[in-house]
Write an enzyme that holds these catalytic residues in place. Sequence first.
Site, mmCIF file in Angstrom:
data_model
loop_
_atom_site.group_PDB
_atom_site.id
_atom_site.type_symbol
_atom_site.label_atom_id
_atom_site.label_comp_id
_atom_site.label_asym_id
_atom_site.label_seq_id
_atom_site.Cartn_x
_atom_site.Cartn_y
_atom_site.Cartn_z
ATOM 1 C CG HIS A 80 -0.388 -0.010 2.541
ATOM 2 N ND1 HIS A 80 0.056 1.127 3.176
ATOM 3 C CD2 HIS A 80 -0.171 -1.023 3.423
ATOM 4 C CE1 HIS A 80 0.508 0.830 4.378
ATOM 5 N NE2 HIS A 80 0.393 -0.483 4.555
ATOM 6 C CG ASP A 82 -2.579 3.977 2.643
ATOM 7 O OD1 ASP A 82 -2.080 2.952 2.136
ATOM 8 O OD2 ASP A 82 -3.498 3.923 3.487
ATOM 9 C CG ASP A 112 2.583 0.045 7.979
ATOM 10 O OD1 ASP A 112 2.321 -0.636 6.975
ATOM 11 O OD2 ASP A 112 1.727 0.340 8.837
ATOM 12 C CD GLU A 144 -3.226 -1.708 4.985
ATOM 13 O OE1 GLU A 144 -3.307 -2.763 5.648
ATOM 14 O OE2 GLU A 144 -2.752 -0.642 5.443
ATOM 15 C CD GLU A 145 -1.836 1.918 7.476
ATOM 16 O OE1 GLU A 145 -2.641 1.438 8.297
ATOM 17 O OE2 GLU A 145 -0.638 1.603 7.448
ATOM 18 C CD GLU A 169 0.944 -4.208 5.698
ATOM 19 O OE1 GLU A 169 1.700 -3.555 6.445
ATOM 20 O OE2 GLU A 169 -0.101 -3.727 5.195
ATOM 21 C CG HIS A 356 0.121 2.089 12.635
ATOM 22 N ND1 HIS A 356 -1.172 1.615 12.733
ATOM 23 C CD2 HIS A 356 0.484 1.852 11.344
ATOM 24 C CE1 HIS A 356 -1.554 1.109 11.574
ATOM 25 N NE2 HIS A 356 -0.556 1.247 10.713
#
Length: 386
Positions: A80, A82, A112, A144-145, A169, A356
Amino acid sequence: MSLNLKRYTDHLRQLVAEPSVSCAVPRWDMSNQRVVELLANWLTELGFTAEVLPVPEHPGKFNMLATLGSGDGGLVFAGHSDTVPYDEQRWQSNPFSLTERDGRLFGLGATDMKGFFPAVLEAIRDIDKGKLQQPVIVLATADEESSMSGARHLVATGGLKARYAVVGEPTSLQPIHMHKGILMESIRVVGAAGHSSNPALGNSALEAMHEVMGELMSYRTELQERFCNPGFSVAIPTLNLGCIHGGDGANRICGECELHFDLRSTPGMHNDELREQISRRLSPLAERRKVDIVFSTLFEGVDPFYQDTDSDLVKACERLTGQTPASVGFATEAPFYREMGMQTVVMGPGSIDQAHQSNEYIAIDQLQPAVNSFKGLIETLCMADS
């Protein structure tokens, strides 16, 4: 092959410098267009045919699909484009300026999962493209997030055909063959407000919600008796009553009450079935208490993911990394690739422990093994002399 760290770092620096936050809160949400355009340009230079594809009904959101070679099989490197939002005050450096220190590359999305793409580029750069018997495909998705709109659009249009998919990931390069699913739901009970001195003047939504919560906890117990997967650290499905809001004063009968909950499912369970079972279970309660029960979805959800450890892809990843397949508790886009018929594994450089987080980083010592593993997968699954 030897990793060209300068080239890897230059690519990651450019990706990190392009903000691409995805968030359900509009003031945080951003376009990912510049990120996928960079990837498309780099892959075109390597001989790929690359497309930047808008995601319908999501302005400013794009998928990028690039293909090298042809055939009825193929290997997809999927990631992803984003990132999550960020708190700049907690960063020791600019989150959009890649910073190297102590053997780590710091930046928003470094692990990530923008750091995945330059590793794939390095792996592809060194292969003998004339020996490809099946295509190599690189996919970068949107959102995706938050909503996973990019992957959902691919499924809806049937826009991706391949035999294998690696979802990059951050797993410290351990092959992940299963993870739990997740759904997040709202239940709103609508009764009737009234003066608290006389219960007959209203119909308490709060008291009805008390029964709703009891039904949900009873349903949770039943699920946990039916489903148990010892491959997870928490072997059973979980249902969490997250927050509740209702009423406006101690001397008023509560007219409305709303509950938010999430349910983490194990392989063999399906979100649509779970929603239908909950609705069917609560319907008699609504009729008996003469209240309206209104369901709404907070997050469309992701089904559980499972890939057999005896599959060709998982076996190849196990051999190339020297790590045994495992499970994780977080959700990914992997179920969408399984739905499209691909053998799928979740595996990439970096650790989920840094995802995150403020001061997010990817460890440099993860990069060479990642490039070696990705190149090995191409040779094993796509090349003539494999």
